[in-house]
Design a protein around this motif. Structure first.
Motif, PDB file in Angstrom:
ATOM      1  N   ARG A  31      -5.434  -0.393  26.429  1.00 22.72           N
ATOM      2  CA  ARG A  31      -5.327   1.217  26.744  1.00 22.72           C
ATOM      3  C   ARG A  31      -4.823   1.519  27.949  1.00 22.72           C
ATOM      4  O   ARG A  31      -5.376   2.439  28.754  1.00 22.72           O
ATOM      5  CB  ARG A  31      -6.890   1.766  26.777  1.00 22.72           C
ATOM      6  N   GLY A  59     -16.414  11.419  30.114  1.00 24.14           N
ATOM      7  CA  GLY A  59     -16.228  10.051  30.111  1.00 24.14           C
ATOM      8  C   GLY A  59     -16.786   9.186  29.137  1.00 24.14           C
ATOM      9  O   GLY A  59     -16.753   7.926  29.244  1.00 24.14           O
ATOM     10  N   GLY A 109     -15.095   8.157  23.028  1.00 22.82           N
ATOM     11  CA  GLY A 109     -13.822   7.247  22.604  1.00 22.82           C
ATOM     12  C   GLY A 109     -13.156   8.119  21.566  1.00 22.82           C
ATOM     13  O   GLY A 109     -13.460   8.538  20.413  1.00 22.82           O
ATOM     14  N   ASP A 168     -12.567  13.718  30.011  1.00 21.53           N
ATOM     15  CA  ASP A 168     -12.004  12.565  30.236  1.00 21.53           C
ATOM     16  C   ASP A 168     -12.423  11.597  29.242  1.00 21.53           C
ATOM     17  O   ASP A 168     -13.231  10.601  29.441  1.00 21.53           O
ATOM     18  CB  ASP A 168     -12.899  12.179  31.681  1.00 21.53           C
ATOM     19  N   GLU A 173     -11.919   8.370  26.453  1.00 22.00           N
ATOM     20  CA  GLU A 173     -11.372   7.064  26.453  1.00 22.00           C
ATOM     21  C   GLU A 173     -10.395   7.053  25.418  1.00 22.00           C
ATOM     22  O   GLU A 173     -10.590   7.306  24.127  1.00 22.00           O
ATOM     23  CB  GLU A 173     -12.439   5.949  26.518  1.00 22.00           C
ATOM     24  N   VAL A 219     -17.614   2.966  25.869  1.00 24.61           N
ATOM     25  CA  VAL A 219     -17.939   4.490  25.714  1.00 24.61           C
ATOM     26  C   VAL A 219     -19.220   4.653  24.825  1.00 24.61           C
ATOM     27  O   VAL A 219     -19.686   3.499  24.222  1.00 24.61           O
ATOM     28  CB  VAL A 219     -16.858   5.058  24.782  1.00 24.61           C
TER      29      VAL A 219
END
Lengths: 540, 348
Positions: A217, B168, B171, B206, B208, B225
C-alpha cells in the motif's frame, strides 16, 4: 607493427569530417543488427505516445503536471533512491565477500546469494505482511525490493571484481596503504562501472514493479498506471504516466552514464598486460563469523522466510493438493516460455553489447540506452503495446508463443545487455585483434573469438532473463497462448481465490525452476576462478 | 594442471547444456495451444478459472461446442479488447463487473442480445439496450473483526463512514473493479453530486488504501483497519479454505436500500465481430439455466439472477432486503466518469 598500421588509417580518416569518421569506425553488420533491435524495443514507446496524445497535448500537460502526479513522482523517487542505495551496499559487500574474502562456504553462498531474484515480490510481500502487518507502507516495499533486487548489483560487481586488474591494488598495497584504504581507494573505483550498471537495473526495476508497492500500500507511479488501466477504458492517463516514467528513466540513465564514464577512465589504468591475475584472498580474521552470520541473515530474510511461509500455507490450508498433470504442464510452459525469452534476449543483446564494449560512439551509447526502456515501464504497458501492434502486424503470432517470447526479450533486454557487455569487456580485446590480423573477417571473429570469450557473461544474461521471465505476470496474462498456464499465472489464479495452500506447490516449483539458472550463474563465476588458478600454476 | 582446467570447464558446459535441454524437454510436455482453432468459441473470462471451469466443461459436454477460454483480470481484459479493436479473437466477454462491457459498447464492439435471452433475467440484471445480461450478483458488505468492534457499533449506511468516528479506521480498494462498480451504483441511486461529496468526505477521513478485497480482509484480520468495504463471498470461501475457527473477521450486511447494499453484477456479452453469434448465445443460455444458476449459488456463493433458485448451504441475506440495483445503472455506468470522480477525490 599493428600500431603503425593503425596510425596510418587514423591519419587518412582525419581528412573526413569527424562524425563520418565515427560512423565509419562502426562495424556495419553489428550496427544494422543493433538498430533493428532498437526498432523493436521502441515499439512500446511509439504505442505509448500514440495513446498519450489521443486527447491532445493540452490534456497531456494537464495530467503530467497534476498535483497527484507530483506526489506519485516524489514517492517513487524516494523509493527508487533508497532501495538502490541499500542494494548497492549489500550487493557490493556480497560480491566482495564471495570473490575476495575467506568467508566459510564461499561458493555455496555465491550460488545462494543470486537466488532471491527468483522470489516473486508477490510471495515475499504476502509473507512479510502475514506475520508483520505493521510493515505495510514505505518500510515494507523498501524491505521486499531491497531483499529481492540486490543481486542486480552483486552479479556485475562480482564479475568486475574477478576480472579487475589486481596490479593496481598491489601497487597501492606496496605503497603502504592498508587493506581497507586499498579497498576504498582502488577496488571501489575499479568496480564503479559495474556497480553503476547494477544500480541502474535496480532503479529501473523499482520504477516498474507493481506487486510489492501494491501489497504494501505504498502508491508509486506504476500503481497509478495500473489503476488507470484497471479502470479499463482510461488508457490515456496511464499512457501519460508511462511517458513521464520514460523521461525519469532517461534522466537516471544519463546519471549512470556519468558515473560510469568517469570510472571507466579510471578503470583503464592498467599496470599489467591485460591478463588479470588471481585476486588475493583477504583474510577476514575476527570478522569472519560475524560476516558469515550476516550473510545467513540476509539469505534467511530473502529466501528462507518466504519459503517457510509458503510451506506453512501448504500445511495449514484445506485447498492443498497436487494436481500432478497441471503441475507438470505449468512447469513445462514456464520453462519453455522463459527459456525462449532468455535466449532471444541474449541474441538481441549481443550486437548492442559488442558495440557498447568495443566501439564507443554516440550511436552505440544511444542504442544501449534505448535497450533499457523495457525495464523501466510497467509490464502491463509493454504487454498492451504488444497486443496493439501484434494483432495488426503479426496476427499469426498473436496469443502464440513467439510474441510472448519477444515481449519477454524486450522487457528483460537490459539484463542481458549488462551481463553480455560485462562478459565481453572482461575479455582482452587484443585476442579479437589477433583474429582480425590473421585475416578473419568481423563475423568469423565474433563467432569464434568474441562469443566464446563472453560465455560467462552470456550465461549470466540467459540466467537473469530466465529468472525474471519465469515470475512475470501482467504481460504473460495478455500474451500467452490461450489456455496455456505458467507457474506464475496459476499462483495468481489460486491466491485470488484465497486458496493459498493450493498455490504453495507452484510457488515452491517456481523457486526450484529458478534455482537452475542461479546455479549456472554461480558456476560460471566459480569456473573462471578455477581456470585462472590452473593457468597460474601452469605458468609457474 | 591444464587438464584440471579442462575438466572444470565440463561442469559449466554441462550446466549450460542442462539449461538448454530443459526447455527442449519442456516443449514435449508443454500443452498444445488451442488459440488458433477456428471452430472453437473464444471466451475472455474475467472470472477465475477455478470458479467457472466446471461450468464450461459441462457446456462443452452438453452441446459439443468447443470453448477456448482465456482467463485474466476483468479490467485488463477490457483493456486488451480495446487494444485489439475489431480484430479481437474474442467471441464472448464474461466479466466480474459490467463497467468494462459498457466501455466496449461505447466503442461499438458489443452485439445486442436476442430477446429470448433478455427475457430470461429480471430487468434489474440487464441493460435496456440489451448489450449484456447479468449471470450472478455479489453483495457488498462491511467486513469487521468481532474482537475489535462490536456489531452494534457498525455503521448502518455508507454516509456514517464519513463521520469523524471512523477516521483512519476504514479500508477500501479504489482501484478494484468491485469498488468502482459499487460507486457507479451509488451514482445511480444518489446522483453524481452526492457521490462526489461522499467520496471527498471519505478521502478526508484518512482511509487505508488497499489493492483488492483480499488485502482489505487481511488488514481487518490483523487489526490494520477496523472495517472495510468488501464482497460478501470472501467470507464463505475463507471458511472453506481455513476452517471457521481460523477466520478472524465477519460480514455485516447493510440493508434497507443503502448504496452499500446495491449488488455488483457479473455480466456477459457477445462481441459484435464474432462469427459465432449462435454458439455464443447458446453459452449464455446455458449460464442462465437452472443448472448453472444453482452452481453459482452453491459453489461460488453468489446470488443467482434467475428467480426461484436458492443456495443449498449458504445463509445469505436475501437480495430483496439489500435493495435492487436501479434500472438507471446501465446509463450511469460510464466508468470514465466514475474514475474521474475517484481522481478528483484523490483516491486514484
Amino acid at each position: 607493427m599493428f600500431q603503425l598500421a593503425n596510425r596510418d588509417v587514423r591519419t587518412e580518416r582525419r581528412r573526413l569530417p569527424r562524425w563520418v569518421n565515427r560512423f565509419r569506425r562502426l562495424p556495419l553488420l553489428l550496427t544494422a543488427a543493433g538498430l533493428a533491435v532498437a526498432a523493436i524495443v521502441l515499439v512500446p514507446l511509439y504505442h505509448l505516445i500514440l495513446r498519450a496524445f489521443e486527447r491532445g497535448p493540452g490534456y497531456v500537460l494537464e495530467m503530467a503536471f497534476s498535483e497527484r502526479n507530483a506526489e506519485l513522482l516524489w514517492r517513487t523517487g524516494v523509493l527508487a533512491v533508497t532501495v538502490t542505495a541499500s542494494c548497492l551496499v549489500i550487493g557490493v559487500a556480497c560480491a566482495w565477500l564471495i570473490t575476495r574474502s575467506d568467508i566459510p562456504f564461499r561458493r555455496t553462498l555465491g550460488v545462494l546469494f543470486t537466488l532471491p531474484l527468483a522470489v516473486p515480490s508477490l510471495v515475499a510481500g504476502s509473507a512479510w505482511l502475514s506475520v508483520w502487518p505493521g510493515i505495510a507502507g514505505f518500510g515494507g516495499v523498501f524491505l521486499v525490493l531491497t531483499l529481492g533486487s540486490y543481486p542486480f548489483v552483486m552479479l556485475p560487481v562480482m564479475a568486475a571484481l574477478r576480472s579487475g586488474d589486481i596490479a593496481t591494488e598491489e601497487a597501492a598495497r606496496s605503497l603502504g596503504k592498508g587493506p581497507v584504504r586499498t579497498f576504498f581507494l582502488v577496488t571501489v573505483r575499479g568496480v564503479r562501472p559495474a556497480a553503476a550498471a547494477g544500480s541502474l537495473l535496480t532503479m529501473l526495476y523499482v520504477l516498474g514493479d507493481f506487486a510489492a508497492p501494491s501489497l504494501m500500500r505504498y502508491e508509486t507511479f506504476t500503481i497509478g498506471i495500473f489503476a488507470s488501466y484497471r479502470g479499463a477504458f482510461d488508457r490515456t492517463p496511464a499512457a501519460i504516466f508511462g511517458c513521464v516514467l520514460v523521461l525519469v528513466a532517461a534522466i537516471i540513465m544519463i546519471m549512470e552514464r556519468r558515473a560510469r564514464g568517469k570510472a571507466a577512465r579510471f578503470g583503464q589504468i592498467r599496470v599489467g598486460k591485460g591478463v588479470s591475475s588471481r585476486p588475493p584472498v583477504v583474510p577476514l580474521g575476527r570478522a569472519k563469523w560475524p560476516a558469515f552470520i550476516g550473510s545467513l541473515g540476509l539469505l534467511g530474510g530473502a529466501i528462507g522466510f518466504p519459503v517457510g511461509i509458503v510451506i506453512q500455507w501448504f500445511i495449514s490450508g484445506s485447498s492443498r493438493g497436487f494436481d500432478m498433470e497441471r503441475i507438470v504442464e505449468t512447469t513445462a510452459n514456464t520453462l519453455w516460455f522463459s527459456a525462449g525469452g532468455a535466449l532471444l534476449a541474449v541474441v538481441m543483446a549481443f550486437p548492442i553489447a559488442v558495440l557498447a564494449a568495443r566501439h564507443d560512439s554516440t550511436l552505440s551509447r544511444s542504442l544501449e540506452s534505448v535497450s533499457y526502456l523495457g525495464h523501466a515501464l510497467p509490464a502491463i504497458t509493454i504487454g498492451l503495446a504488444f497486443v496493439f501492434v501484434g494483432i495488426r502486424v503479426v496476427p499469426g503470432w498473436y496469443q502464440q508463443t513467439p510474441l510472448l517470447v519477444l515481449a519477454y526479450a524486450v522487457l528483460f533486454l537490459p539484463l542481458a545487455v549488462v551481463a553480455v557487455r560485462a562478459g565481453i569487456a572482461a575479455a582482452p580485446a587484443s585476442l579479437e585483434e589477433v583474429s582480425r590480423s590473421l585475416g578473419k573477417n568481423g563475423i568469423i571473429t565474433h563467432l569464434r573469438v568474441t562469443i566464446p570469450l563472453a560465455i560467462p557473461g552470456v550465461a549470466a544474461g540467459v540466467a537473469l532473463v530466465f529468472l525474471s521471465a519465469a515470475k512475470e505476470l501482467p504481460a504473460t496474462l495478455l500474451l500467452r497462448p490461450t489456455g496455456a498456464n505458467t507457474l506464475t499465472t496459476e499462483m495468481w489464479t489460486l491466491t485470488n481465490r484465497m486458496m493459498f495452500a493450493a498455490s504453495a506447490p507452484y510457488a515452491l516449483l517456481l523457486l526450484l525452476v529458478s534455482a537452475i539458472p542461479a546455479l549456472v550463474m554461480g558456476l560460471a563465476v566459480i569456473e573462471r576462478k578455477k581456470k585462472r588458478e590452473g593457468k597460474q600454476k601452469w605458468q609457474m | 594442471m591444464a587438464k584440471v582446467a579442462v575438466e572444470k570447464k565440463w561442469t559449466l558446459s554441462s550446466a549450460c547444456a542442462a539449461m538448454i535441454s530443459l526447455p527442449a524437454l519442456a516443449a514435449c510436455g508443454a500443452t498444445a495451444t488451442q488459440g488458433d482453432d477456428d471452430d472453437a468459441l473464444t471466451v475472455y473470462s474475467g472470472r477465475s478459472e477455478g470458479n467457472v471451469e466446471e461450468l464450461f466443461e459441462q457446456f462443452e459436454e452438453d452441446t459439443g461446442i468447443e470453448l477456448d477460454v482465456r482467463y485474466g483480470d476483468s479490467a485488463e481484459l477490457t483493456s486488451q479488447i480495446l487494444e485489439e479493436g475489431e480484430a479481437t479473437p474474442a467471441d464472448v466477454y464474461f466479466t466480474l463487473e459490467v463497467g468494462g462491457i459498457n466501455a466496449l459498447n461505447d466503442q461499438g464492439y458489443i452485439a445486442t442480445l436476442p430477446d429470448h435471452i433478455l427475457e430470461m433475467v429480471p430487468e434489474s440484471f440487464q441493460v435496456p439496450d440489451g448489450s449484456w445480461v447479468g449471470t450472478a450478483a455479489r453483495a457488498r458488505v462491511i467486513g469487521y473483526n468481532p474482537e475489535n468492534i462490536s456489531v452494534d457499533d457498525l455503521p448502518e449506511s455508507a454516509y456514517e463512514l464519513t463521520e469523524p468516528e471512523w477516521e483512519g479506521r476504514l479500508g477500501i480498494a479504489p482501484s478494484n473493479s468491485s469498488f468502482q462498480a459499487f460507486l457507479s451504483g451509488f451514482r445511480a441511486l444518489e446522483g453524481d453530486e452526492a457521490t462526489q461529496q461522499w467520496l471527498n468526505d471519505i478521502a478526508a477521513n484518512d482511509p487505508e488504501i488497499f489493492d483488492n478485497n483480499r488485502a482489505i480482509i487481511e488488514g481487518i484480520e490483523q487489526g490494520v483497519v477496523d472495517v472495510g468495504l468488501v464482497n460478501h463471498y470472501y467470507h464463505i470461501r475463507q471458511i472453506e479454505e481455513d476452517g471457521e475457527e481460523n477466520v478472524d473477521w465477519d460480514t455485516h450486511y447493510v440493508t434497507g436500500g443503502d448504496p452499500i447494499g446495491i449488488p455488483v453484477i457479473a455480466g456477459i456479452s457477445v462481441l459484435e465481430g464474432s462469427q459465432m453469434q449462435e454458439e455464443a448465445h447458446e453459452l449464455i443460455e446455458f449460464l442462465l439455466s437452472e443448472e448453472a444458476q444453482q452452481y453459482f449459488a452453491d459453489e461460488t456463493h453468489e446470488y443467482p439472477v434467475v428467480d426461484g433458485i436458492e443456495s443449498q448451504h449458504d445463509e445469505l441475506v436475501p437480495l430483496g432486503e439489500l435493495g435492487t440495483p436501479p434500472v438507471e445503472l446501465a446509463e450511469v455506468a460510464d466508468m470514465e466518469r466514475t474514475l474521474e470522480m475517484l481522481r478528483d477525490a484523490g483516491l486514484l
